[in-house]
Design a protein around this motif. Structure first.
Motif, mmCIF file in Angstrom:
data_model
loop_
_atom_site.group_PDB
_atom_site.id
_atom_site.type_symbol
_atom_site.label_atom_id
_atom_site.label_comp_id
_atom_site.label_asym_id
_atom_site.label_seq_id
_atom_site.Cartn_x
_atom_site.Cartn_y
_atom_site.Cartn_z
ATOM 1 N N ARG A 174 0.887 -1.165 -0.078
ATOM 2 C CA ARG A 174 0.011 -0.199 0.052
ATOM 3 C C ARG A 174 1.131 1.316 -0.137
ATOM 4 O O ARG A 174 0.376 2.459 -0.621
ATOM 5 N N ALA A 175 1.899 1.351 0.580
ATOM 6 C CA ALA A 175 2.890 2.372 0.798
ATOM 7 C C ALA A 175 3.285 2.828 -0.518
ATOM 8 O O ALA A 175 3.632 4.220 -0.555
ATOM 9 N N THR A 176 3.314 2.078 -1.438
ATOM 10 C CA THR A 176 3.972 2.631 -2.601
ATOM 11 C C THR A 176 3.021 2.954 -3.888
ATOM 12 O O THR A 176 3.342 3.455 -4.738
ATOM 13 N N ALA A 177 1.654 2.586 -3.375
ATOM 14 C CA ALA A 177 0.683 2.919 -4.284
ATOM 15 C C ALA A 177 0.506 4.440 -4.476
ATOM 16 O O ALA A 177 0.451 5.019 -3.292
ATOM 17 N N ARG A 178 0.482 4.981 -5.511
ATOM 18 C CA ARG A 178 0.371 6.515 -5.795
ATOM 19 C C ARG A 178 -0.856 6.778 -6.652
ATOM 20 O O ARG A 178 -0.919 6.451 -8.012
ATOM 21 N N ILE A 179 -1.830 7.392 -6.180
ATOM 22 C CA ILE A 179 -2.931 7.846 -6.919
ATOM 23 C C ILE A 179 -3.423 9.307 -6.818
ATOM 24 O O ILE A 179 -3.072 9.955 -5.683
ATOM 25 N N SER A 180 -3.441 9.813 -7.855
ATOM 26 C CA SER A 180 -3.879 11.232 -7.854
ATOM 27 C C SER A 180 -5.364 11.530 -8.384
ATOM 28 O O SER A 180 -5.860 10.958 -9.362
ATOM 29 N N LEU A 181 -6.140 11.916 -7.375
ATOM 30 C CA LEU A 181 -7.581 12.009 -7.488
ATOM 31 C C LEU A 181 -7.923 13.119 -8.400
ATOM 32 O O LEU A 181 -9.152 13.246 -9.018
ATOM 33 N N GLY A 182 -7.108 14.244 -8.674
ATOM 34 C CA GLY A 182 -7.401 15.375 -9.616
ATOM 35 C C GLY A 182 -8.542 16.241 -9.254
ATOM 36 O O GLY A 182 -9.251 16.886 -10.197
#
Length: 630
Positions: A174-182
């Protein structure tokens, strides 16, 4: 010092300046002493912001070395441990117009892409289809950017649920997951005023998303400052950076008002900037933007949180519909600037993005592959990602970075004095400032001081028009593309060709041998082709032969081409001969100074001149009118 010692020492600044003065004196027919101690001041060029670019930078321009990457003010980058094998994230944009979005996404990742930009609601990608689109995608390896407009909240919930589902697998990090909600309420509001149909959630809803994101163990950022909307409207680099920082401030203030500490609020903001084929401006802009944002974090009392990811997208405004293959070169140079400038994510728009899909007779997959491979070549063959901030220490780049940062800060301060970005948008001030810059750029393009290869310089008059297509270009109507004025003229010519079977024509009347008139006939042919007009060049023609050449050309407009010296003896006779052969409009290539006023009679006076710094777009439009082109 002997001659050999001087040669080993290399040229010095004083001798270079003497050389500059000598060249300027010869070109302007002045005494070299008239240019003073710093003749290179006469070679300074200005950007649209009025920033001076000197012809030479030396150690005299050296600035203190910025701190290493990962250290405030993050001019050299935010991540000191970036994977130099991977470099930046090769980010592919998907809007769901293909037959199988999932296959396209997986195929891109298998062939070199390392991040995804998903546009939801434009085509086949919907909130309900996100899980299917991302099936098989390792979300702890490939960052995902959402572009969901007013559906940001529901799209965010769908992705968060997907992360929770993946999190049940102990192999998922989980710590490396990168999500941009925008979430981009302010920049979207500006874009809507510029004609975009996109929408966004309001500030309160966006703050709620940021609060939810902070509670997660993944790397999630809720707010996006999409500065490309300012660029697409015509903003200069300093305006784009200044307005972007103003938007970021407004977002941080909204989060802090909801009880969020400054450092946490800063961690919820990321930026998207446009990069162009002016590589040094792009490099310096990205570095200056990081410096300005770091200063804002410092003022807020959280300097260590002053780094924010940068997503660089190749400029939509620089793309052309004419000779669109040249867009590959523009995209390559822009991607180079983004990589050297330290962007964390880079997207190269397809070279046919300004045209309706299918109008070039090529597949969407081909254009996407070229866009992706442009970055892969820079990374894997040029090894551009192997060094963090390779431009560091360049006297020119460091000076330009500092200059853009200072000018952007002044623009930001003016926005804040007016009540912030929202107020500057609502009262129209920001739009007016950008419109002024756009007008200056349009004038530079019209006068061909701003060259666009294949459009206002070196156009291909024999280029076949794009095929008709019912699709919508990837680039929206709100993007003010630089090439549009000349492309409109070419469209008129194409319509005339389709209607009559031939291009509008203008006769060239060369005076003297080829060696004398070739420079100006070549210039005029290029000038005419930029407006879709065919230049008829009969070659070296005597004054007696001009009449028959005019009749064979079948046009009512002619341009006399020759040297100034030749004009002094033959121009008046040539103009008279052309008029006597039925030519209604006679122009002369060069400036009015080439023709002595006292030697011109009424019937030998030209109707105008074709020169390098004229408003070419307007002159060509007038020529098309005279030639009866609707």
């Amino acid at each position: 010092m002997t001659v050999d010692d001087a040669a080993k020492a290399g040229p010095d600044l004083a001798s270079w300046r003497r050389g500059v003065a000598a060249v300027l004196a010869k070109a302007q027919r002045k005494d070299a002493a008239e240019f003073g101690a710093t003749p290179d001041d006469h070679l300074v060029t200005e950007t649209l912001d009025g920033l001076g670019i000197r012809p030479l930078y030396t150690s005299a321009d050296e600035l203190p070395e910025p701190p290493l990457p990962g250290s405030h003010p993050f001019v050299r980058g935010a991540d000191p441990h970036r994977d130099t094998i991977r470099g930046w994230h090769v980010t592919c944009r998907f809007d769901g117009t293909g037959d199988s979005v999932h296959d396209d996404v997986v195929g891109a990742l298998e062939n070199g892409a390392s991040a995804l930009w998903l546009v939801i609601g434009r085509g086949a990608i919907t909130v309900d289809s996100l899980a299917r689109v991302l099936d098989g995608v390792y979300l702890d390896l490939a960052p995902v950017m959402l572009d969901a407009g007013s559906e940001v909240a529901t799209a965010a919930n769908a992705v968060l649920s997907l992360l929770d589902e993946r999190g049940r697998d102990e192999r998922f990090d989980r710590a490396t997951a990168r999500i941009s909600l925008g979430a981009a309420p302010l920049t979207t509001a500006f874009a809507r005023g510029a004609g975009s149909a996109r929408e966004s959630i309001d500030m309160a809803a966006a703050v709620s998303l940021a609060q939810a994101a902070l509670a997660r163990s993944e790397q999630i950022r809720a707010f996006l400052v999409d500065a490309t909307v300012f660029h697409d409207a015509g903003a200069s680099d300093t305006q784009e950076v200044g307005a972007a920082c103003a938007a970021g401030i407004a977002y941080v203030q909204a989060m802090m008002a909801a009880g969020m500490p400054a450092a946490d609020a800063l961690s919820q903001v990321e930026f998207r900037f446009s990069v162009t084929d002016d590589q040094f401006q792009s490099i310096a802009k990205l570095r200056a933007a990081r410096q300005a944002w770091a200063r804002i974090a410092e003022v807020l009392g959280a300097p260590e949180a002053g780094s924010a990811p940068q997503h660089a997208v190749t400029s939509a405004a620089m793309l052309t519909q004419r000779d669109p293959w040249v867009n590959m070169l523009r995209g390559t140079v822009a991607a180079f600037g983004a990589g050297v400038g330290g962007a964390d994510f880079v997207t190269v728009l397809p070279f046919d993005a300004a045209l309706p899909p299918g109008s070039m007779g090529i597949s969407e997959a081909f254009a996407q592959r070229i866009a992706r491979n442009t970055q892969l070549l820079l990374l894997e063959e040029s090894n551009l990602g192997r060094v963090l901030d390779p431009a560091a220490g360049s006297w020119f780049v460091e000076s330009l970075t500092a200059t853009i940062a200072a000018a952007a800060w002044e623009f930001l301060q003016e926005i804040e004095r007016r009540g912030g970005l929202d107020a500057a948008i609502v009262d129209g001030w920001l739009g007016e400032q950008i419109a002024t810059t756009r007008g200056a750029r349009d004038q530079a393009v019209a006068e061909r001081r701003w060259s666009i290869t294949g459009v206002n310089e070196f156009p291909d008059l024999g280029e076949k028009p794009a095929q008709e297509s019912a699709g919508t270009p990837l680039i929206g109507d709100q993007v003010h593309r630089y090439a549009e004025p000349f492309e409109t003229l070419r469209d008129r010519s194409d319509a005339h060709l389709a209607r009559t079977g031939e291009r509008p024509r203008v006769l060239l009347a060369p005076l003297g041998p080829l060696a004398e008139h070739n420079v100006r006939t070549t210039f005029v042919m290029n000038f005419l082709a930029a407006g879709g007009i065919e230049g008829i060049n009969p070659g070296p023609t005597s004054l007696d032969e001009l009449g028959s050449a005019a009749k064979e050309a079948g046009t009512t407009v002619a341009v006399v081409c020759g040297t100034d010296a030749r004009y002094g003896t033959e121009a008046t006779e040539a103009i008279s001969a052309l008029r006597g052969s039925g030519i209604g409009t006679v122009l002369v290539a060069g400036s009015a100074r080439a023709l002595p006023e006292d030697a011109l009679t009424d019937d030998a006076r030209p109707d105008g001149f074709v020169s390098a710094r004229m408003d070419a777009a307007r002159a060509l439009a007038e020529l098309l009118d005279q030639l009866g082109v609707q």
